[in-house]
Design a protein around this motif. Structure first.
Motif, PDB file in Angstrom:
ATOM      1  N   SER A  28       0.856  -1.180   0.000  1.00  0.00           N
ATOM      2  CA  SER A  28       0.000   0.000   0.000  1.00  0.00           C
ATOM      3  C   SER A  28       0.891   1.229   0.000  1.00  0.00           C
ATOM      4  O   SER A  28       2.051   1.162   0.379  1.00  0.00           O
ATOM      5  N   SER A  29       0.337   2.365  -0.440  1.00  0.00           N
ATOM      6  CA  SER A  29       1.151   3.581  -0.489  1.00  0.00           C
ATOM      7  C   SER A  29       1.219   4.222   0.888  1.00  0.00           C
ATOM      8  O   SER A  29       0.202   4.381   1.561  1.00  0.00           O
ATOM      9  N   ALA A  30       2.420   4.594   1.284  1.00  0.00           N
ATOM     10  CA  ALA A  30       2.598   5.222   2.589  1.00  0.00           C
ATOM     11  C   ALA A  30       2.041   6.626   2.619  1.00  0.00           C
ATOM     12  O   ALA A  30       1.833   7.193   3.678  1.00  0.00           O
ATOM     13  N   HIS A  31       1.782   7.194   1.432  1.00  0.00           N
ATOM     14  CA  HIS A  31       1.368   8.598   1.395  1.00  0.00           C
ATOM     15  C   HIS A  31      -0.141   8.771   1.301  1.00  0.00           C
ATOM     16  O   HIS A  31      -0.639   9.857   1.460  1.00  0.00           O
TER      17      HIS A  31
END
Lengths: 256, 339
Positions: free
Chosen positions: A117-120
């Motif tokens: 998943s994207s950390a942002h």
């Protein structure tokens, strides 16, 4: 005392033949704001390092919520609700302010092992990051790499990232050192307000500046040459001229 | 809040640029077999293989701050896994060989990584170097198993079940295997991009910058370093399988420390901060070496000199240089369009 979060039982620390800390007893309970004071070399940092498991006591024991701190290690301590700041500014130079706070938020939520998943774009995390940054006045700096921050901002970020763990206990080693007097009070006020907002139960603070200690702490532990020479509520501490002289050399303004 | 939304837009913008550049690069590489000579194409195949290995190495070095001087170990494991599987076990499918190579690398990487990730900087480098040399000695000494210094041969494999044994060696390499490897590079890059942007990647970067601070923020430093190590080993094995399938041979020199050194050279050359760095580094290294070898017998000396110059003048590598140039161009363009 059963309500103590941190309990020190006749813990001492020696380095070779040098006794940094003679056996001491200390219990820190919910609702306390404890300042640890004393001249250079009194053993303040050694004590905090014992409390946070960075150092193992030579004798005796240190427990957090009934568990031996030196066996837990920093990662488990962080999960159990203990956070610490460092005396020397320790941030992640290449990470932005937002990322630094997010590091703590991800481990708080147990999402660090998410690989794909994207950390942002994690809404929960971004919300927490925004709240913490707001509490510490870092909202304008969110996308800046930590290495570009001013010294005072780095200090704030170090503390803010510890707060992002939403800890029950937070230990801070001179969070205001190397900062101007005006900024010191600003940092302390931020700290107190953030502690209340985020439900921090106990704060342990090492501080040189007696004005700050007198203003913010509720209880003071005075160290001198590796010994506890006083462990009292603030008002009883500053009325004892002998103790004050030993840990400070002078009484703070407003206490005579 | 306006600040996060503009940065969000900037990030999206940057991502769009990256995607555009990536698509363009892939298109060029996909069309290359129509224009380039077979000789060039057979040299691009190892570029693809090394690009995959460097993606893994970048996760270790760039993202996690751990510089391995023994990473060739895992390329060799991939190559020997391919030799054993195709030669002794009669496995024909490249997909199975890739999985086998990855599995072998993971099995070796877990204990090696477990011991190595407790250390950083030169100590980590020396430990990984030692493990690489250990494996090299094993390959040389256990002649009966590994074929000693002659190595082991790797049989022709099937791609996606297609029997391509009717193709000549060059036809196989410049046609089906070329595209197969290209797809692998794309998949490996996308996967790595995802991983680096993830919370896991963020925690890796945090521990790289300051391990102690990270621990007190709940970062599982050793466990995450080990995960990065194992992952980069798996990438190395994929590269090793590709190299061995191309050359038809698994050679002990693959595990030798100079080969690890070449991987580091390529990383420095390409730059470890971006996702095109590995491809650029591998491409520059292989074609530079080929060109210098044709010019002078002192090509090693020339390569060394170039490495020195790169470290001093282009510390962020060729990909970093290109990134700076595009930023400068874009800024100039912005200025002009504002006027």
């Amino acid at each position: 005392m059963t309500s103590a979060l941190i309990e020190v039982k006749s813990a001492s620390r020696t380095f070779g033949s040098f006794t940094a800390l003679a056996p001491i007893d200390l219990a820190i309970s919910s609702g306390e704001f404890v300042a640890i004071v004393g001249p250079n070399g009194a053993g303040k940092t050694t004590l905090v390092n014992l409390l946070t498991g960075l150092l193992r006591p030579s004798t005796g024991s240190v427990t957090f919520k009934g568990q031996d701190v030196s066996r837990l290690g920093p990662v488990r301590l962080a999960r159990m609700g203990m956070a610490r700041g460092f005396q020397l500014v320790t941030v992640f130079p290449e990470l932005t302010v937002a990322e630094t706070i997010a590091v703590a938020a991800f481990s708080r939520l147990g999402r660090a092992h998410h690989w794909f998943s994207s950390a942002h774009s994690d809404g929960d995390i971004n919300g927490r990051v925004a709240r913490v940054a707001d509490a510490f006045g870092l909202t304008d700096r969110l996308e800046q790499p930590a290495r570009l921050l001013a010294q005072g901002e780095k200090k704030l970020l170090d503390v803010a990232s510890a707060f992002a763990l939403e800890p029950e206990v937070i230990l801070l080693d001179e969070p205001t050192s190397g900062v101007s007097t005006a900024d010191k009070h600003a940092i302390m006020q931020t700290l107190v307000i953030a502690s209340e907002k985020m439900g921090v139960k106990a704060v342990v603070l090492i501080e040189h500046d007696m004005d700050l200690v007198a203003t913010y702490a509720g209880r003071i532990v005075g160290l001198h040459a590796g010994r506890v020479i006083a462990d009292r509520p603030k008002n009883d501490f500053f009325t004892d001229a002998e103790v004050v002289a030993m840990v400070v050399g002078r009484p703070p303004k407003g206490f005579h | 809040m306006p600040a996060p939304s503009t940065t969000e837009a900037a990030r999206r913008n940057r991502n769009l640029c990256a995607i555009g550049g990536g698509v363009l690069l892939v298109a060029v590489l996909a069309l290359l077999p129509g224009v380039a000579s077979p000789y060039t194409l057979t040299m691009i195949l190892p570029v693809f293989a090394y690009a995959i290995a460097l993606l893994g190495l970048n996760l270790l070095f760039g993202t996690s701050g751990l510089l391995s001087f023994g990473h060739a170990l895992f390329l060799a494991i991939g190559a020997y896994a391919a030799a054993v599987m195709t030669g002794h076990w009669g496995v024909k499918s490249l997909e199975l060989v890739l999985l086998g190579g990855i599995a072998a690398a993971v099995v070796v990487a877990i204990p090696v990584g477990f011991l190595s990730v407790r250390y950083t900087r030169i100590f980590f480098g020396m430990l990984t170097l030692s493990f690489g040399m250990l494996f090299h000695s094993f390959l040389i000494k256990f002649y009966n198993v590994t074929g000693g210094d002659t190595g082991m041969s790797v049989k022709r494999v099937r791609l996606l079940g297609l029997d391509l044994s009717h193709l000549s060696r060059v036809e196989f390499q410049t046609g089906p295997l070329y595209y197969y490897a290209l797809v692998l590079v794309i998949a490996a890059t996308l996967l790595m991009w995802r991983i680096v942007q993830s919370p896991f990647g963020l925690h890796l970067r945090a521990q790289r910058d300051n391990a102690r601070k990270a621990e007190y923020l709940g970062v599982r430093v050793h466990a995450f370093r080990l995960a990065a190590f194992v992952l980069s080993a798996a990438y190395g094995a994929v590269a090793g399988v590709l190299l061995a399938v191309r050359s038809g041979n698994a050679d002990p020199e693959l595990a030798y420390w100079t080969h690890s050194g070449e991987l580091v050279f390529m990383t420095v050359l390409g730059g470890f901060a971006s996702f095109v760095g590995p491809l650029v580094g591998a491409f520059a290294f292989i074609f530079l070496r080929d060109w210098l070898m044709g010019m002078t017998e002192f090509w090693r000396l020339a390569m060394g000199g170039i490495l020195v110059l790169v470290v001093i003048f282009v510390p962020r590598g060729l990909a970093g240089l290109a990134a700076d140039a595009t930023t400068r161009l874009r800024n100039q363009f912005d200025l002009r369009s504002r006027r």
